[in-house]
Design a protein around this motif. Structure first.
Motif, PDB file in Angstrom:
ATOM      1  N   ARG A 210       0.833  -1.204   0.000  1.00 25.60           N
ATOM      2  CA  ARG A 210       0.000   0.000   0.000  1.00 25.60           C
ATOM      3  C   ARG A 210       0.868   1.255   0.000  1.00 25.60           C
ATOM      4  O   ARG A 210       0.579   2.230   0.688  1.00 25.60           O
ATOM      5  N   ASP A 211       1.924   1.241  -0.781  1.00 20.90           N
ATOM      6  CA  ASP A 211       2.880   2.342  -0.877  1.00 20.90           C
ATOM      7  C   ASP A 211       3.207   2.533  -2.355  1.00 20.90           C
ATOM      8  O   ASP A 211       3.487   1.562  -3.060  1.00 20.90           O
ATOM      9  N   ASP A 212       3.192   3.789  -2.803  1.00 17.63           N
ATOM     10  CA  ASP A 212       3.457   4.039  -4.226  1.00 17.63           C
ATOM     11  C   ASP A 212       4.918   3.844  -4.610  1.00 17.63           C
ATOM     12  O   ASP A 212       5.245   3.512  -5.755  1.00 17.63           O
ATOM     13  N   SER A 213       5.833   4.017  -3.665  1.00 23.32           N
ATOM     14  CA  SER A 213       7.251   4.048  -3.987  1.00 23.32           C
ATOM     15  C   SER A 213       7.801   2.764  -4.606  1.00 23.32           C
ATOM     16  O   SER A 213       8.537   2.816  -5.605  1.00 23.32           O
ATOM     17  N   PRO A 214       7.486   1.571  -4.065  1.00 21.74           N
ATOM     18  CA  PRO A 214       8.053   0.361  -4.669  1.00 21.74           C
ATOM     19  C   PRO A 214       7.660   0.162  -6.130  1.00 21.74           C
ATOM     20  O   PRO A 214       8.427  -0.434  -6.896  1.00 21.74           O
ATOM     21  N   TYR A 215       6.503   0.651  -6.508  1.00 21.21           N
ATOM     22  CA  TYR A 215       6.027   0.466  -7.880  1.00 21.21           C
ATOM     23  C   TYR A 215       6.531   1.537  -8.842  1.00 21.21           C
ATOM     24  O   TYR A 215       6.736   1.262 -10.028  1.00 21.21           O
ATOM     25  N   LEU A 224      16.812   0.784  -8.693  1.00 24.25           N
ATOM     26  CA  LEU A 224      15.420   1.179  -8.505  1.00 24.25           C
ATOM     27  C   LEU A 224      14.861   1.772  -9.784  1.00 24.25           C
ATOM     28  O   LEU A 224      15.333   2.810 -10.258  1.00 24.25           O
ATOM     29  N   ARG A 225      13.885   1.104 -10.372  1.00 25.95           N
ATOM     30  CA  ARG A 225      13.254   1.550 -11.607  1.00 25.95           C
ATOM     31  C   ARG A 225      11.742   1.334 -11.523  1.00 25.95           C
ATOM     32  O   ARG A 225      11.291   0.317 -10.985  1.00 25.95           O
ATOM     33  N   PRO A 226      10.938   2.250 -12.058  1.00 27.96           N
ATOM     34  CA  PRO A 226       9.486   2.006 -12.109  1.00 27.96           C
ATOM     35  C   PRO A 226       9.206   0.749 -12.928  1.00 27.96           C
ATOM     36  O   PRO A 226       9.767   0.565 -14.008  1.00 27.96           O
ATOM     37  N   TYR A 227       8.371  -0.106 -12.400  1.00 31.51           N
ATOM     38  CA  TYR A 227       8.094  -1.351 -13.116  1.00 31.51           C
ATOM     39  C   TYR A 227       6.606  -1.677 -13.213  1.00 31.51           C
ATOM     40  O   TYR A 227       6.226  -2.660 -13.856  1.00 31.51           O
ATOM     41  N   THR A 228       5.750  -0.863 -12.597  1.00 36.64           N
ATOM     42  CA  THR A 228       4.319  -1.151 -12.584  1.00 36.64           C
ATOM     43  C   THR A 228       3.547   0.002 -13.195  1.00 36.64           C
ATOM     44  O   THR A 228       3.696   1.143 -12.752  1.00 36.64           O
ATOM     45  N   PRO A 229       2.713  -0.237 -14.192  1.00 34.09           N
ATOM     46  CA  PRO A 229       1.908   0.845 -14.766  1.00 34.09           C
ATOM     47  C   PRO A 229       0.972   1.443 -13.727  1.00 34.09           C
ATOM     48  O   PRO A 229       0.480   0.735 -12.834  1.00 34.09           O
ATOM     49  N   PRO A 230       0.713   2.732 -13.793  1.00 31.06           N
ATOM     50  CA  PRO A 230      -0.181   3.361 -12.814  1.00 31.06           C
ATOM     51  C   PRO A 230      -1.532   2.667 -12.679  1.00 31.06           C
ATOM     52  O   PRO A 230      -2.068   2.563 -11.565  1.00 31.06           O
ATOM     53  N   ALA A 231      -2.094   2.181 -13.786  1.00 31.77           N
ATOM     54  CA  ALA A 231      -3.389   1.504 -13.702  1.00 31.77           C
ATOM     55  C   ALA A 231      -3.301   0.244 -12.849  1.00 31.77           C
ATOM     56  O   ALA A 231      -4.244  -0.105 -12.127  1.00 31.77           O
ATOM     57  N   ALA A 232      -2.173  -0.448 -12.910  1.00 32.87           N
ATOM     58  CA  ALA A 232      -1.996  -1.655 -12.102  1.00 32.87           C
ATOM     59  C   ALA A 232      -1.816  -1.300 -10.629  1.00 32.87           C
ATOM     60  O   ALA A 232      -2.270  -2.031  -9.745  1.00 32.87           O
ATOM     61  N   LEU A 234      -3.207   1.273  -9.146  1.00 33.49           N
ATOM     62  CA  LEU A 234      -4.562   1.561  -8.677  1.00 33.49           C
ATOM     63  C   LEU A 234      -5.325   0.262  -8.410  1.00 33.49           C
ATOM     64  O   LEU A 234      -6.034   0.154  -7.407  1.00 33.49           O
ATOM     65  N   ASP A 235      -5.181  -0.712  -9.280  1.00 38.93           N
ATOM     66  CA  ASP A 235      -5.875  -1.986  -9.094  1.00 38.93           C
ATOM     67  C   ASP A 235      -5.475  -2.645  -7.775  1.00 38.93           C
ATOM     68  O   ASP A 235      -6.334  -3.182  -7.053  1.00 38.93           O
ATOM     69  N   ILE A 236      -4.201  -2.598  -7.438  1.00 33.30           N
ATOM     70  CA  ILE A 236      -3.737  -3.158  -6.163  1.00 33.30           C
ATOM     71  C   ILE A 236      -4.369  -2.410  -4.998  1.00 33.30           C
ATOM     72  O   ILE A 236      -4.872  -3.019  -4.040  1.00 33.30           O
ATOM     73  N   PHE A 237      -4.349  -1.080  -5.059  1.00 30.04           N
ATOM     74  CA  PHE A 237      -4.936  -0.283  -3.983  1.00 30.04           C
ATOM     75  C   PHE A 237      -6.438  -0.560  -3.842  1.00 30.04           C
ATOM     76  O   PHE A 237      -6.964  -0.644  -2.728  1.00 30.04           O
ATOM     77  N   ILE A 238      -7.116  -0.691  -4.979  1.00 28.27           N
ATOM     78  CA  ILE A 238      -8.557  -0.983  -4.935  1.00 28.27           C
ATOM     79  C   ILE A 238      -8.816  -2.311  -4.239  1.00 28.27           C
ATOM     80  O   ILE A 238      -9.721  -2.434  -3.397  1.00 28.27           O
ATOM     81  N   ARG A 239      -8.032  -3.321  -4.569  1.00 32.03           N
ATOM     82  CA  ARG A 239      -8.233  -4.635  -3.952  1.00 32.03           C
ATOM     83  C   ARG A 239      -7.970  -4.584  -2.457  1.00 32.03           C
ATOM     84  O   ARG A 239      -8.655  -5.258  -1.668  1.00 32.03           O
ATOM     85  N   GLU A 240      -6.977  -3.802  -2.045  1.00 35.20           N
ATOM     86  CA  GLU A 240      -6.720  -3.630  -0.616  1.00 35.20           C
ATOM     87  C   GLU A 240      -7.901  -2.931   0.073  1.00 35.20           C
ATOM     88  O   GLU A 240      -8.322  -3.323   1.166  1.00 35.20           O
ATOM     89  N   PHE A 241      -8.431  -1.894  -0.578  1.00 35.15           N
ATOM     90  CA  PHE A 241      -9.568  -1.190   0.009  1.00 35.15           C
ATOM     91  C   PHE A 241     -10.799  -2.085   0.079  1.00 35.15           C
ATOM     92  O   PHE A 241     -11.495  -2.117   1.106  1.00 35.15           O
ATOM     93  N   GLU A 242     -11.080  -2.800  -0.992  1.00 38.38           N
ATOM     94  CA  GLU A 242     -12.266  -3.659  -1.018  1.00 38.38           C
ATOM     95  C   GLU A 242     -12.206  -4.698   0.102  1.00 38.38           C
ATOM     96  O   GLU A 242     -13.220  -4.993   0.744  1.00 38.38           O
ATOM     97  N   ILE A 268      -4.412   8.396  -9.584  1.00 40.21           N
ATOM     98  CA  ILE A 268      -4.545   7.216  -8.722  1.00 40.21           C
ATOM     99  C   ILE A 268      -5.162   7.623  -7.395  1.00 40.21           C
ATOM    100  O   ILE A 268      -6.081   6.966  -6.888  1.00 40.21           O
ATOM    101  N   LEU A 269      -4.651   8.701  -6.809  1.00 45.82           N
ATOM    102  CA  LEU A 269      -5.189   9.197  -5.543  1.00 45.82           C
ATOM    103  C   LEU A 269      -6.652   9.562  -5.691  1.00 45.82           C
ATOM    104  O   LEU A 269      -7.485   9.179  -4.864  1.00 45.82           O
ATOM    105  N   GLU A 270      -6.969  10.303  -6.726  1.00 51.09           N
ATOM    106  CA  GLU A 270      -8.364  10.734  -6.883  1.00 51.09           C
ATOM    107  C   GLU A 270      -9.300   9.548  -7.089  1.00 51.09           C
ATOM    108  O   GLU A 270     -10.413   9.520  -6.546  1.00 51.09           O
ATOM    109  N   GLU A 271      -8.866   8.549  -7.843  1.00 53.39           N
ATOM    110  CA  GLU A 271      -9.735   7.403  -8.117  1.00 53.39           C
ATOM    111  C   GLU A 271      -9.971   6.563  -6.866  1.00 53.39           C
ATOM    112  O   GLU A 271     -11.100   6.101  -6.644  1.00 53.39           O
ATOM    113  N   ILE A 272      -8.953   6.351  -6.044  1.00 49.52           N
ATOM    114  CA  ILE A 272      -9.177   5.558  -4.840  1.00 49.52           C
ATOM    115  C   ILE A 272     -10.054   6.320  -3.852  1.00 49.52           C
ATOM    116  O   ILE A 272     -10.884   5.730  -3.147  1.00 49.52           O
ATOM    117  N   VAL A 273      -9.920   7.655  -3.819  1.00 47.99           N
ATOM    118  CA  VAL A 273     -10.797   8.464  -2.967  1.00 47.99           C
ATOM    119  C   VAL A 273     -12.230   8.408  -3.488  1.00 47.99           C
ATOM    120  O   VAL A 273     -13.178   8.241  -2.712  1.00 47.99           O
TER     121      VAL A 273
END
Length: 299
Positions: A210-215, A224-232, A234-242, A268-273
């Motif tokens: 539940r942290d943006d930094s690792p992704y 350290l390199r970005p490896y996860t698309p923003p949409a993915a 958000l999907d992780i955060f949504i599953r955690e919230f659900e 991502i922030l706006e969508e999870i809110v």
């Protein structure tokens, strides 16, 4: 042999590994029977305002990384503050004291908008590399600095890089802090236990999931390199919230203005809110108010 220093862990006596495990542990659960106003789920979003300290702690050698820290305050924080304002969501900002000294008006504006300013070390130092006296002095100085800038003393701590030393818990207790948010012993809040003894300190657990930094973080001088698309992400955060909503528990999120604050990621922030706002009975809270509630209403 009287000492275990030259032994492999599989050679230790039981007292050795038990002592290591018992230094700091998760104690009694602090999940309340009901959340404030009868809510089903608690939503606690936090932002680690590392800003320039991400590089300053390593000596400030990279002008490029310092500029990325400046972006965090110039562009990231205004975008975050705008979303929180439009959706009427309170948040907690964990701020290294040096970040606060570099950007004092930012902290005052966030306090004025109803957000919490909490401790995040002095210069984003790594606690486990410090002598106990130095760690203590830096936290006391950081608390005084945030108090002077914001007009109220912080009641919570997130250790920089979630680096919790052998001495951190004792310092937290000495300072009379209400909560810590650096450890990962549960999904929901719990009481910290040190050396087998309950402390009365609330732990608001974090998780790299539940942290943006690792992704999404980037450092061209490391692996350290970005490896996860923003949409993915958000999907992780949504599953955690659900899951938190289904369990009637806590959804805690850790974001960084220099990471989430970019144009292609801030949504991502706006969508999870928006998702959380669309559900009935979600309590949006600061970490301070969350810790106070669970300490008073835990089953």
């Amino acid at each position: 042999m009287n000492s275990t220093s030259n032994q492999e862990p599989w050679q230790w006596p039981d007292t050795q590994w038990q002592m290591l495990v018992d230094r700091v542990r998760a104690g009694r659960p602090l999940k309340p029977g009901t959340w404030k106003n009868g809510a089903r789920c608690a939503f606690a979003v936090s932002f680690d305002s590392d800003h320039e300290t991400s590089d300053l702690r390593d000596g400030g050698r990279s002008i490029s990384r310092l500029s990325a820290g400046q972006y965090s305050s110039r562009a990231g924080i205004p975008r975050i503050a705008d979303i929180l304002r439009r959706h009427d969501v309170p948040a907690t900002f964990f701020v290294p004291a040096v970040s606060a000294l570099l950007h004092p008006d930012e902290q005052r504006a966030l306090c004025g908008a109803g957000h919490e300013i909490a401790m995040h070390g002095w210069i984003h130092e790594l606690n486990s590399m410090l002598p106990a006296a130095a760690e203590r002095e830096l936290y006391l100085r950081a608390s005084d600095t945030l108090t002077a800038i914001c007009g109220e003393r912080p009641v919570g701590l997130r250790t920089p890089s979630w680096d919790f030393s052998d001495h951190t818990l004792a310092i937290i207790a000495e300072m009379g802090l209400l909560y810590d948010s650096s450890l990962m012993g549960d999904d929901d809040c719990y009481e910290l236990v040190g050396g087998g003894q309950p402390t009365g300190i609330v732990e608001i657990p974090v998780e790299w999931i539940r942290d943006d930094s690792p992704y999404l973080a980037m450092n061209r001088f490391s692996s350290l390199r970005p490896y996860t698309p923003p949409a993915a992400v958000l999907d992780i955060f949504i599953r955690e919230f659900e899951a938190a909503y289904a369990e009637g528990g806590l959804f805690q999120l850790t974001l960084h203005p220099h990471v989430i604050g970019h144009r292609s990621r801030i949504w991502i922030l706006e969508e999870i809110v928006r998702l959380a706002k669309s559900r009935p009975d979600v309590w949006f809270t600061t970490h301070r108010d969350l810790a106070q509630w669970v300490s008073e209403h835990a089953d």
